[in-house]
Motif scaffolding. Structure first.
Motif, short mmCIF file in Angstrom:
data_model
loop_
_atom_site.label_atom_id
_atom_site.label_comp_id
_atom_site.label_asym_id
_atom_site.label_seq_id
_atom_site.Cartn_x
_atom_site.Cartn_y
_atom_site.Cartn_z
N VAL A 193 0.83 -1.21 0.00
CA VAL A 193 0.00 0.00 0.00
C VAL A 193 0.86 1.25 0.00
N TYR A 194 1.87 1.26 0.85
CA TYR A 194 2.72 2.45 0.95
C TYR A 194 3.86 2.41 -0.06
N THR A 195 3.50 2.39 -1.30
CA THR A 195 4.48 2.46 -2.39
C THR A 195 3.99 3.50 -3.39
N GLY A 196 4.93 4.17 -4.03
CA GLY A 196 4.58 5.20 -5.00
C GLY A 196 5.44 6.42 -4.81
N TYR A 208 5.36 19.02 6.91
CA TYR A 208 5.31 20.36 6.33
C TYR A 208 6.44 21.24 6.87
N GLY A 209 7.41 20.63 7.50
CA GLY A 209 8.56 21.40 7.95
C GLY A 209 8.76 21.44 9.45
N GLY A 210 7.71 21.22 10.24
CA GLY A 210 7.83 21.20 11.69
C GLY A 210 8.10 19.79 12.17
N THR A 211 7.71 19.52 13.41
CA THR A 211 7.88 18.17 13.94
C THR A 211 6.67 17.30 13.63
N SER A 212 5.57 17.91 13.13
CA SER A 212 4.35 17.16 12.84
C SER A 212 4.48 16.41 11.53
N THR A 213 3.84 15.26 11.49
CA THR A 213 3.82 14.46 10.28
C THR A 213 2.40 13.99 10.01
N PHE A 214 2.16 13.53 8.82
CA PHE A 214 0.90 12.86 8.52
C PHE A 214 1.18 11.59 7.75
N LEU A 215 0.33 10.61 7.96
CA LEU A 215 0.45 9.33 7.27
C LEU A 215 -0.41 9.37 6.01
N PRO A 216 0.00 8.72 4.94
CA PRO A 216 -0.75 8.79 3.67
C PRO A 216 -1.99 7.91 3.67
N ARG A 273 -2.06 2.02 17.27
CA ARG A 273 -1.05 2.20 16.22
C ARG A 273 -1.66 2.03 14.83
N GLU A 274 -2.53 1.06 14.70
CA GLU A 274 -3.15 0.78 13.40
C GLU A 274 -4.00 1.94 12.91
N PHE A 275 -4.68 2.64 13.85
CA PHE A 275 -5.68 3.63 13.44
C PHE A 275 -5.27 5.08 13.75
N GLN A 305 11.25 0.47 14.43
CA GLN A 305 11.37 1.17 13.15
C GLN A 305 10.97 0.27 11.98
N LYS A 306 10.78 -1.00 12.26
CA LYS A 306 10.34 -1.95 11.24
C LYS A 306 8.80 -2.00 11.15
N ASP A 307 8.12 -1.19 11.94
CA ASP A 307 6.66 -1.16 11.88
C ASP A 307 6.25 -0.58 10.54
N LEU A 308 5.67 -1.41 9.68
CA LEU A 308 5.33 -1.00 8.33
C LEU A 308 4.25 0.07 8.29
N ARG A 309 3.45 0.18 9.34
CA ARG A 309 2.38 1.17 9.39
C ARG A 309 2.93 2.59 9.46
N PHE A 310 4.19 2.72 9.88
CA PHE A 310 4.82 4.03 9.99
C PHE A 310 6.06 4.14 9.10
#
Length: 498
Positions: A257-260, A321-329, A427-429, A310-315
């Motif tokens: 899923v997380y490819t592209g 956007y430049g800060g410490t915040s991230t979003f998952l696709p 973690r999943e959701f 770090q091997k958790d595929l969900r992350f």
């Protein structure tokens, strides 16, 4: 509010007063209002899916933290501080409330029209009725899950619920009252069980995943009965969907899923109708995706306290956007509903996976954990297979269990297994809002530290876990607000200032 949704009677009354035309009702003002065939009624039911997003629940959960570099938005700050959100636009409780009652209105109108249309196609009629009942049950259930206390069989009969709507609104300035949580649950269960008997995938176009297909109904039933603490029924409906054994088809493979090359490509894969784990998709009017630089978000501090490996595929993929915040696709962030064919702008929306196989899997795991040792072998076997998949074989159930046992020595065996389930489900959701329900159902205590360094604690029985109903419903509808034990409660549990 006195009118929980705009209705045909109100529109006609207003137009009659304004037109002063005695012959106004001599002609049908809009032919689209003629629900004179099953096909038209089925089309109406497509509007019975709530358009409001529950993203505000994510801001209230322990999945977000402060990012001083972000632009702060008042609705996000109020939700983060567990204050009543004053705004009424997209991504707010008020918008969610009205969107669900609007969906209920469409379902009720369809159910009424079905009894008036005379067509010789009983199977099609039953299928439409089943979908309308499922939508009506779902909207009521989500409302009672957010704007009322979590179901407790000891207090549900007296706990204040939400307004039950069973008929199309035809009374101008009608008054309403809030039913008890028990009454709402009984109503939802009746609609849900009838829908299960009637819904047929035969009449849905394409994949049918934008409708309450049978698989989605099984997922809904597993959630409903889990929240009701009827663990045997939750297991029953989860198993009807998943089968007895571990069902890998209902668990997405994040390595695929997380490819592209972009977050949009990955998000389209995450929400694709072709993905077996996706059971019900709903289009949501939501601004959240377009404001990744704003407010309280999933950030590095939350990541460090949540992710085991770090091997958790969900992350394995995230965007910043430049800060410490991230979003998952997980959501497409480039979708615009234009107001016309020539419009240069419009309303942002996204496609939300309202039910997916992973939730059903966790619903059954939780039910098994609550049922004790009778289901222990199945619990351990299937949880182990899940962990190996999402952690790419680097996390093993027995080792994880022993680590939990050392870290939480005061928990019983059942409590320990439940915590493992809730943590993995969290973690999943991430970013999907579901975590808030678990915080409320299991009376979890969480803390938030704002951008000024002030830390607040939400207590296990905190009254702010019941989100306040919209102010307009209180003022104009004479509905009783949800109780607040302490009017200064947002400040009542300050514990530290850095």
């Amino acid at each position: 509010m006195r009118n929980l949704y705009l209705n045909i009677a109100t529109v006609l009354s207003a137009m009659m007063l304004l037109s002063s035309c005695n012959s106004f009702l001599d002609e049908t003002p809009d032919n689209r209002l003629r629900l004179d065939s099953y096909e038209k009624i089925a089309e109406l039911v497509t509007n019975a899916y709530p358009e409001g997003s529950g993203v505000f629940m994510e801001w209230m959960s322990d999945n977000v933290g402060a990012d001083p570099k972000n632009v702060q938005r008042s609705e996000m700050t109020q939700a983060y501080n567990w204050q009543d959100v004053e705004q009424e636009g997209q991504d707010t409780p008020s918008f969610y409330w009205s969107g669900n009652y609007k969906a209920i209105a469409h379902a009720n109108e369809a159910l009424k029209a079905l009894e008036e249309v005379k067509e010789n196609n009983p199977a099609y009629k039953d299928a439409i009725r089943g979908e309308a009942l499922a939508c009506r049950a779902f909207a009521h259930f989500m409302l009672v899950s957010i704007f009322a206390k979590s179901y407790d069989p000891a207090t549900a009969a007296t706990d204040r619920g939400i307004v039950i709507m069973t008929e199309p609104e035809e009374t101008l300035l009608a008054t309403y009252k809030r039913s008890s949580v028990q009454e709402v649950y009984d109503f939802v269960e009746k609609d849900l069980l009838e829908a299960i008997e009637l819904v047929s995938d035969q009449y849905y176009k394409n994949s049918g995943k934008y409708h309450f297909n049978r698989a989605a109904l099984m997922a809904f039933a597993s959630r409903f009965f889990l929240f009701k603490k009827d663990y045997e029924s939750a297991e029953k409906y989860a198993t009807e969907l998943l089968g007895n054994d571990y069902n890998s088809q209902m668990i997405r493979d994040y390595s695929q899923v997380y490819t592209g090359t972009s977050s949009e490509i990955m998000a389209r894969k995450f929400t694709a109708t072709t993905l077996s784990a996706n059971l019900l998709l709903i289009r949501k009017d939501v601004l959240y995706g377009y404001k990744g630089y704003a407010g309280y978000r999933f950030n590095q501090d939350v990541y460090d306290g949540l992710v085991l490996s770090q091997k958790d595929l969900r992350f394995s993929v995230s965007y910043s956007y430049g800060g410490t915040s991230t979003f998952l696709p997980k959501f497409q962030r480039d979708l615009i509903r234009k107001t016309s064919l020539t419009a240069a702008s419009g309303y942002p929306y996204t496609i939300e996976v309202a039910f997916r196989g992973e939730e059903v899997f966790f619903n059954r795991l939780e039910a098994w954990a609550m049922m004790g040792t009778a289901k222990l072998s199945q619990f351990e076997s299937q949880f182990s297979r899940y962990l190996k998949g999402v952690y790419a074989g680097t996390v093993d159930y027995p080792v994880l269990y022993q680590n939990y046992k050392r870290f939480y020595p005061d928990l019983t065996e059942n409590e320990l297994r439940l915590k493992m389930v809730l943590d993995e489900k969290r973690r999943e959701f991430v970013e999907e809002g579901i975590r808030w329900f678990d915080i409320c159902r299991h009376k979890l205590s969480i803390s938030h530290t704002d951008i000024q360094g002030v830390t607040r604690v939400l207590q296990p029985d905190d009254s702010r876990k019941v989100i306040q109903i919209p102010e307009s419903a209180i003022i104009y509808g004479s509905l009783q607000p949800n109780e607040r034990k302490n009017t200064s409660e947002p400040e009542a549990h300050l514990v530290i200032r850095n």
